[in-house]
Design an enzyme around this catalytic site. Sequence first.
Site, mmCIF file in Angstrom:
data_model
loop_
_atom_site.group_PDB
_atom_site.id
_atom_site.type_symbol
_atom_site.label_atom_id
_atom_site.label_comp_id
_atom_site.label_asym_id
_atom_site.label_seq_id
_atom_site.Cartn_x
_atom_site.Cartn_y
_atom_site.Cartn_z
ATOM 1 N N ASP A 231 20.987 -13.719 12.843
ATOM 2 C CA ASP A 231 20.364 -13.571 14.403
ATOM 3 C C ASP A 231 21.630 -13.322 15.115
ATOM 4 O OD1 ASP A 231 19.275 -14.864 16.686
ATOM 5 O OD2 ASP A 231 20.738 -16.229 16.660
ATOM 6 N N ASP B 295 22.600 -13.898 18.983
ATOM 7 C CA ASP B 295 23.129 -14.671 20.220
ATOM 8 C C ASP B 295 23.370 -16.246 19.293
ATOM 9 O OD1 ASP B 295 23.228 -12.694 21.862
ATOM 10 O OD2 ASP B 295 21.054 -13.125 22.145
ATOM 11 N N TYR C 66 20.403 -14.160 28.433
ATOM 12 C CA TYR C 66 19.744 -12.892 28.968
ATOM 13 C C TYR C 66 21.222 -11.901 29.069
ATOM 14 C CZ TYR C 66 16.148 -16.113 29.339
ATOM 15 O OH TYR C 66 14.975 -17.213 29.164
ATOM 16 N N ASN D 3 15.359 -12.733 18.756
ATOM 17 C CA ASN D 3 14.673 -12.740 20.013
ATOM 18 C C ASN D 3 15.218 -12.329 21.236
ATOM 19 O OD1 ASN D 3 12.580 -13.671 18.193
ATOM 20 N ND2 ASN D 3 12.931 -15.793 18.792
ATOM 21 N N CYS E 122 3.060 -12.837 19.747
ATOM 22 C CA CYS E 122 3.136 -11.688 18.876
ATOM 23 C C CYS E 122 3.569 -11.926 17.425
ATOM 24 C CB CYS E 122 4.399 -10.765 19.453
ATOM 25 S SG CYS E 122 6.068 -11.326 19.325
ATOM 26 N N ARG F 97 7.994 -12.122 16.923
ATOM 27 C CA ARG F 97 9.042 -13.216 17.467
ATOM 28 C C ARG F 97 9.207 -14.312 16.492
ATOM 29 N NH1 ARG F 97 11.530 -14.768 22.139
ATOM 30 N NH2 ARG F 97 11.455 -17.002 22.351
#
Length: 183
Positions: free
Chosen positions: A17, A19, A28, A60, A102, A105
Amino acid sequence: MNGDPAVSRQVSAVLFDRDGTLVEDVPYNGDPGLVTLMPGAREAADLLRAEGVATGVVSNQSGIGRGLLREHDVLRVNRRADELLGTLGTWVFCPHTPQADCACRKPRPGLVVEAARRLGVRPEACVVIGDIQADVLAARAAGAWGVLVPNAATLRSEVEAERWTAPDVLTAVRMVLDGQESP
């Protein structure tokens, strides 16, 4: 690290992953200048490269779907992280919001399956290392092994629910390489 892996198998790729696992979580983030590696992240990537294990990132990035970022911004941040990490094999991200329903994700398997395809390995030969349960659930959904590396954002219930955890990303990678084992 918690739990004793029960079944041994060869690990062909480790997917991280982004972040909160490889880089400090800046919500963001579209600014490459704000990218800071998590402790041990570069060493973990270096160790995998030295062992010949393919690497990738599955992330994501709902800021795109929310209109807070452009894909170009995410790509710039990914490039900066890749420079700091010493180049990983592939970067795959989901631009959709949770409401989009979706297949890519996390906790769905799409990102893991796509990263494995790009690396030329079977999803079952991958390990996903992340900081929240969605990362581990995506791994399981794809037939991969997941390791949770909790941080301040990780819910206590997520940690308690996972059998395979590590205190940091470098320890998680060492666990994978030392044991080459999975559930």
